[in-house]
Design an enzyme around this catalytic site. Structure first.
Site, short mmCIF file in Angstrom:
data_model
loop_
_atom_site.label_atom_id
_atom_site.label_comp_id
_atom_site.label_asym_id
_atom_site.label_seq_id
_atom_site.Cartn_x
_atom_site.Cartn_y
_atom_site.Cartn_z
N ASP A 57 6.66 9.33 3.42
CA ASP A 57 5.90 10.58 3.29
C ASP A 57 5.14 10.99 4.55
O ASP A 57 4.72 12.14 4.67
CB ASP A 57 4.89 10.47 2.14
CG ASP A 57 5.55 10.37 0.78
OD1 ASP A 57 6.79 10.49 0.72
OD2 ASP A 57 4.84 10.15 -0.21
N ARG A 79 4.62 13.78 -2.12
CA ARG A 79 3.76 14.10 -3.27
C ARG A 79 2.69 15.12 -2.95
O ARG A 79 2.63 16.19 -3.54
CB ARG A 79 3.08 12.83 -3.77
CG ARG A 79 3.83 12.21 -4.88
CD ARG A 79 3.13 11.01 -5.34
NE ARG A 79 3.17 9.97 -4.32
CZ ARG A 79 3.02 8.69 -4.56
NH1 ARG A 79 2.80 8.31 -5.78
NH2 ARG A 79 3.07 7.81 -3.60
N ASP A 107 -0.93 4.25 1.72
CA ASP A 107 -2.37 4.43 1.47
C ASP A 107 -2.91 3.42 0.45
O ASP A 107 -4.01 2.88 0.63
CB ASP A 107 -2.68 5.87 1.05
CG ASP A 107 -1.75 6.38 -0.04
OD1 ASP A 107 -0.79 5.68 -0.39
OD2 ASP A 107 -2.00 7.48 -0.56
N ARG A 113 -7.49 -4.17 -10.02
CA ARG A 113 -7.27 -3.59 -11.37
C ARG A 113 -5.88 -4.01 -11.79
O ARG A 113 -4.95 -3.22 -11.80
CB ARG A 113 -7.37 -2.06 -11.28
CG ARG A 113 -8.35 -1.48 -12.26
CD ARG A 113 -8.41 -0.01 -12.19
NE ARG A 113 -7.15 0.64 -11.90
CZ ARG A 113 -7.01 1.82 -11.34
NH1 ARG A 113 -8.06 2.50 -11.02
NH2 ARG A 113 -5.82 2.34 -11.13
N THR A 154 5.50 4.54 5.22
CA THR A 154 5.83 5.43 4.10
C THR A 154 6.72 6.56 4.59
O THR A 154 6.49 7.11 5.66
CB THR A 154 4.61 6.05 3.37
OG1 THR A 154 5.07 7.10 2.52
CG2 THR A 154 3.59 6.64 4.29
N GLY A 191 5.83 1.50 -2.34
CA GLY A 191 7.25 1.84 -2.39
C GLY A 191 7.93 1.38 -1.11
O GLY A 191 7.34 1.42 -0.04
O1 F6P Z 1 5.12 7.12 -1.53
C1 F6P Z 1 6.48 7.05 -1.32
C2 F6P Z 1 7.25 7.69 -2.46
O2 F6P Z 1 8.62 7.59 -2.17
C3 F6P Z 1 6.86 9.12 -2.77
O3 F6P Z 1 7.46 10.06 -1.90
C4 F6P Z 1 7.34 9.25 -4.19
O4 F6P Z 1 6.64 10.25 -4.88
C5 F6P Z 1 7.04 7.89 -4.77
O5 F6P Z 1 7.01 6.99 -3.69
C6 F6P Z 1 8.05 7.44 -5.80
O6 F6P Z 1 7.63 6.23 -6.36
P1 F6P Z 1 8.58 5.29 -7.25
O7 F6P Z 1 9.35 4.41 -6.30
O8 F6P Z 1 7.63 4.51 -8.09
O9 F6P Z 1 9.49 6.17 -8.05
#
Ligand code: F6P
Length: 375
Positions: free
Chosen positions: A137, A181, A113, A82, A135, A14
């Site tokens: 997070d 998450r 990660d 994969r 990230t 992301g």
């Molecule tokens: O890992 C970063 C993050 O923004 C998380 O906080 C969130 O759960 C996820 O990516 C959302 O992913 P996507 O962009 O696929 O909706």
């Protein structure tokens, strides 16, 4: 770096604010300090699989320091081990062959990660890799900070500040759902900085009765509003996370979202106040990075360039005790850095009367050090 000529660069997973600042720092440092050529891969590992590349000159990365997103594009679906577009087949040998055909000395991967785990596997197969921790997070093992986190927290704090005034005007309970998450760093840091009354994290299962008790006590004490910051991965005691979608074959398959609305429904059954939920979502990932994240991104990017020059491969740049260093990708891969229950920020939140959604007695039973250890 006399013999290092070509370095690949990609942004995986992301996106988050500060990616362009790292792209700029890696490219400028390698070009200026080592005369290297930089090959950018489009859309993360997808660029290596589909052979979509772009040469990055010094001038290509000028003027992008403050820009959100990534000029290279990213994907949080592509895992060459994969591959989603070929029914989960392993296409890593094609990627390795392409890496050698391009005559690359190393690949710098900027990501979370999932990206670090994939880099680690390629390193074991003979690709020279360097990771840069990204990230919002802040959940990567081995580093005290990922870039992007500070910006996400700043955005969430701004939202909490705005919710405060409207909560007060209407005497409401306002729930704000942040990303995060498995790790509640954003909710915790934004909740403390924004003065949330209740902070709910994935690491501590919440007790609905305790949340209701805090809301009622505030009413009785004359404060007719309550702000609740909740991480998307939080869950009630004995309950499940609210999963929005599962993207099979993605290195990060679980997509969360919805716990804020679920908590509203639960809470409406036990308190009388009006309740509203705001879900911040991808707003936390967009826009211009804070000064802190630009600085961290520049530190990380220039350090990654120096690691390439010194052939320190199979490692990720890291911040430890305020010093930039590096850690082995093997230590980072497939692990998550969650908020420890003895975190000083949790102790500080409790010290100023913020609820973590369970009673302090239960928190102590969970192993939390709810006062600071003074040495
Ligand atoms: O890992 C970063 C993050 O923004 C998380 O906080 C969130 O759960 C996820 O990516 C959302 O992913 P996507 O962009 O696929 O909706």
């Amino acid at each position: 770096m006399a013999s290092t000529r070509r370095v690949g660069l990609l942004t995986g997973g992301g996106d988050c604010p500060g990616l362009n600042a790292v792209i700029r720092a890696v490219t400028k440092s390698l070009v200026l300090q080592h005369g290297a050529q930089i090959i950018g891969f489009e859309n993360g590992f997808e660029g290596l699989v589909k052979q979509r590349i772009r040469k990055l000159e010094y001038s290509d990365v000028s003027g992008i320091l403050s820009r959100g997103g990534t000029i290279l594009g990213s994907s949080n679906k592509c895992n060459p081990f994969r591959y989603h577009e070929r029914g989960g087949a392993d296409v890593s040998s094609g990627v390795l062959q392409y890496y050698h055909e391009l005559g690359l000395d190393a690949v710098v991967g900027i990501g979370g990660d999932g990206t670090m785990s994939i880099l680690h596997r390629f390193q074991e197969l003979g690709m020279n890799t360097v990771g840069v921790p990204k990230t919002i997070d802040n959940d990567l093992v081995g580093t005290d900070r990922t870039f992007g986190f500070d910006t996400a927290v700043a955005i969430a704090v701004d939202a909490i500040d705005r919710l405060h005034t409207t909560a007060q005007s209407h005497s409401r309970v306002m729930i704000i759902e942040t990303m995060g998450r498995y790790a509640g760093w954003i909710a915790l840091y934004a909740g403390v900085a924004g003065g949330a009354d209740i902070i709910l994290l994935p690491e501590i299962e919440y007790d609905l009765e305790e949340i209701a008790r805090v809301c009622r006590n505030r009413e009785i004490g004359g404060q007719h509003f309550t702000i609740i910051a909740i991480a998307e991965g939080a869950r009630p005691r004995g309950g499940e996370m609210v999963v929005g979608e599962v993207v099979t074959d993605s290195p990060d398959p679980v997509r969360l979202g919805g716990i804020g609305h679920f908590l509203k429904q639960q809470l409406e059954t036990v308190i009388k106040s009006e309740i509203r939920t705001s879900v911040l979502g991808h707003i936390q990932r967009g826009g211009t990075p804070t000064a802190y994240d630009r600085n961290l991104a520049t530190l990380y990017g220039s350090y990654a360039a120096a690691m390439v020059a010194e052939r320190q491969y199979g490692r990720m740049v890291a911040l430890q005790n305020n010093r930039v260093t590096s850690v082995a990708l093997s230590e980072v891969a497939n692990r998550t850095r969650t908020v420890p229950q003895d975190s000083p920020m949790i102790a500080s939140a409790i010290a100023v009367g913020t609820s973590l959604g369970i009673s302090n007695f239960d928190l102590r039973l969970n192993g939390s050090q709810i006062t600071h250890a003074i040495s």
